[in-house]
Design a protein around this motif. Structure first.
Motif, PDB file in Angstrom:
ATOM      1  N   ASP A  77       0.668  -0.979   0.102  1.00 16.35           N
ATOM      2  CA  ASP A  77       0.151   0.072   0.072  1.00 16.35           C
ATOM      3  C   ASP A  77       0.764   1.082   0.134  1.00 16.35           C
ATOM      4  O   ASP A  77       2.018   1.135   0.273  1.00 16.35           O
ATOM      5  CB  ASP A  77      -0.813  -0.045   1.293  1.00 16.35           C
ATOM      6  CG  ASP A  77      -1.637   1.333   1.397  1.00 16.35           C
ATOM      7  OD1 ASP A  77      -2.158   1.634   0.480  1.00 16.35           O
ATOM      8  OD2 ASP A  77      -1.686   1.583   2.454  1.00 16.35           O
ATOM      9  N   ASN A 112      -8.870  -0.949   4.037  1.00 10.71           N
ATOM     10  CA  ASN A 112      -8.927  -1.318   2.476  1.00 10.71           C
ATOM     11  C   ASN A 112      -7.681  -2.441   2.020  1.00 10.71           C
ATOM     12  O   ASN A 112      -7.808  -2.735   1.077  1.00 10.71           O
ATOM     13  CB  ASN A 112      -9.021  -0.313   1.779  1.00 10.71           C
ATOM     14  CG  ASN A 112      -7.912   0.819   1.885  1.00 10.71           C
ATOM     15  OD1 ASN A 112      -7.259   0.927   3.111  1.00 10.71           O
ATOM     16  ND2 ASN A 112      -7.567   1.212   0.835  1.00 10.71           N
ATOM     17  N   SER A 141      -3.022   0.378  -4.483  1.00 14.01           N
ATOM     18  CA  SER A 141      -3.412   1.619  -3.496  1.00 14.01           C
ATOM     19  C   SER A 141      -4.782   2.019  -4.004  1.00 14.01           C
ATOM     20  O   SER A 141      -5.115   1.640  -4.972  1.00 14.01           O
ATOM     21  CB  SER A 141      -2.165   2.852  -3.957  1.00 14.01           C
ATOM     22  OG  SER A 141      -2.954   3.993  -3.606  1.00 14.01           O
ATOM     23  N   SER A 142      -5.216   2.910  -3.275  1.00 11.36           N
ATOM     24  CA  SER A 142      -6.517   3.732  -3.685  1.00 11.36           C
ATOM     25  C   SER A 142      -6.205   4.805  -4.865  1.00 11.36           C
ATOM     26  O   SER A 142      -7.075   5.102  -5.533  1.00 11.36           O
ATOM     27  CB  SER A 142      -7.117   4.532  -2.740  1.00 11.36           C
ATOM     28  OG  SER A 142      -7.165   3.593  -1.403  1.00 11.36           O
ATOM     29  N   LYS A 147      -8.304  -5.425  -4.066  1.00  6.15           N
ATOM     30  CA  LYS A 147      -6.808  -5.758  -3.844  1.00  6.15           C
ATOM     31  C   LYS A 147      -6.398  -7.122  -3.944  1.00  6.15           C
ATOM     32  O   LYS A 147      -5.543  -7.477  -4.367  1.00  6.15           O
ATOM     33  CB  LYS A 147      -6.315  -4.948  -2.716  1.00  6.15           C
ATOM     34  CG  LYS A 147      -6.230  -3.673  -2.714  1.00  6.15           C
ATOM     35  CD  LYS A 147      -5.339  -2.817  -1.569  1.00  6.15           C
ATOM     36  CE  LYS A 147      -5.300  -1.291  -1.433  1.00  6.15           C
ATOM     37  NZ  LYS A 147      -4.569  -0.832  -0.538  1.00  6.15           N
TER      38      LYS A 147
HETATM   39 MG    MG Z   1      -4.293   3.003   0.244  1.00  3.21          MG
END
Ligand code: MG
Ligand code: 2M8
Ligand code: MG
Length: 263
Positions: A6, A210, A40-41, A181
């Motif tokens: 992440d 997340n 990642s987001s 993910k």
């Molecule tokens: Mg993230």
């Protein structure tokens, strides 16, 4: 070995976005040709920049919480190169959540509702980077401004429509339930297996709720001390498999690698 990591609050400091404490390990992993796959987001546009900042150019990465997968540059024979989308596009997601908002009156603000300057204020990103953070391809990001009860109803409506609602460090992210993910990691592992004939051991690092699917999908997991008070619930949280760091952000990232690979 494959490392899945992440970014915000894990490899990058949650406030300054610095990765300084992790530099030594990043270099060692590179020298040993161990891929560090960012997960990642963030949008692919942001991640291409960060990958280059970190010296990880050309490696695969997972963007938008697994809704988008960037392939290794050497896999240019793949039909989906340079990247694939796991699910419905951003514009469709936005139209669905806008319909739910006008029907049921939920209070939230999406990245599409505001301009770059506001995103810069929320995130502390420069205007250039904040502009890249808006370039979603297969998810939407928002700040929730309503009650927990309303959130439960909103999430149920999303699930009903085949979407999912994922909590990041500061924001909430909506993506197709087919992306995640975990799905993205499994897909990339299958590519490595197919191309290299064997599946490497996997190590994952994350700090937010997340990241639970990420940390559940790897052989060894590092839970980096995070700002989220709800923490992370893992399926298999044994001390042999999971290490919880004392330090947050990139110092915790270094601590996790010291623990599993040795200092
Ligand atoms: Mg993230
Ligand atoms: C958002 O992601 C973070 C990380 O989990 C969050 O939810 O708090 C994304 O919108 C990303 O695009 C952006 O770069 C980041 C900035 O902090 O926030
Ligand atoms: Mg994080």
């Amino acid at each position: 070995l494959l490392v899945y990591s992440d970014l915000d609050g894990t490899l990058l400091d949650i406030h300054t976005y610095s990765w300084q404490p992790a530099l030594g390990w990043l270099e060692t992993l590179k020298d040993n040709q161990i891929p560090v796959i960012l997960c990642s987001s963030k949008t692919a546009a942001e991640m291409l920049e960060i990958q280059s900042d970190l010296g990880l150019d050309g490696l695969p990465f997972i963007a938008e919480n697994g809704a988008v997968i960037q392939l290794d540059v050497r896999w240019n024979d793949h039909p989906d190169a340079p990247r694939l989308m796991n699910g419905i596009p951003h514009a469709e997601i936005v139209s669905i959540i806008n319909q739910l908002r006008s029907r049921d009156g939920y209070k939230f603000t999406t990245f599409d509702d505001v301009d770059v300057r506001v995103i810069g204020e929320w995130t502390g990103l420069s205007n250039e980077r904040a502009a890249l953070a808006r370039l979603h391809e297969a998810s939407a990001t928002l700040i929730w401004r309503d009650s927990d009860e309303k959130m439960a109803a909103f999430e149920a409506a999303l699930v009903e429509l085949g979407l999912k609602f994922v909590q990041g460090a500061r924001f909430w992210h909506i993506l197709d339930a087919r992306g995640g993910k975990d799905q993205a990691i499994n897909w990339l592992n299958a590519q490595y297996l197919q191309r290299e004939g064997n599946l490497p051991t996997t190590l994952g690092l994350g700090d937010g709720p997340n990241d639970a699917p990420l940390l559940d999908s790897v052989d060894f997991a590092v839970v980096v001390k995070g700002i989220n008070r709800h923490g992370i619930q893992l399926k298999n949280d044994t001390p042999e498999r999971v290490y919880h760091t004392q330090q947050p952000g990139p110092a915790g990232w270094r601590e996790g690698l010291d623990h599993f690979i040795g200092s």
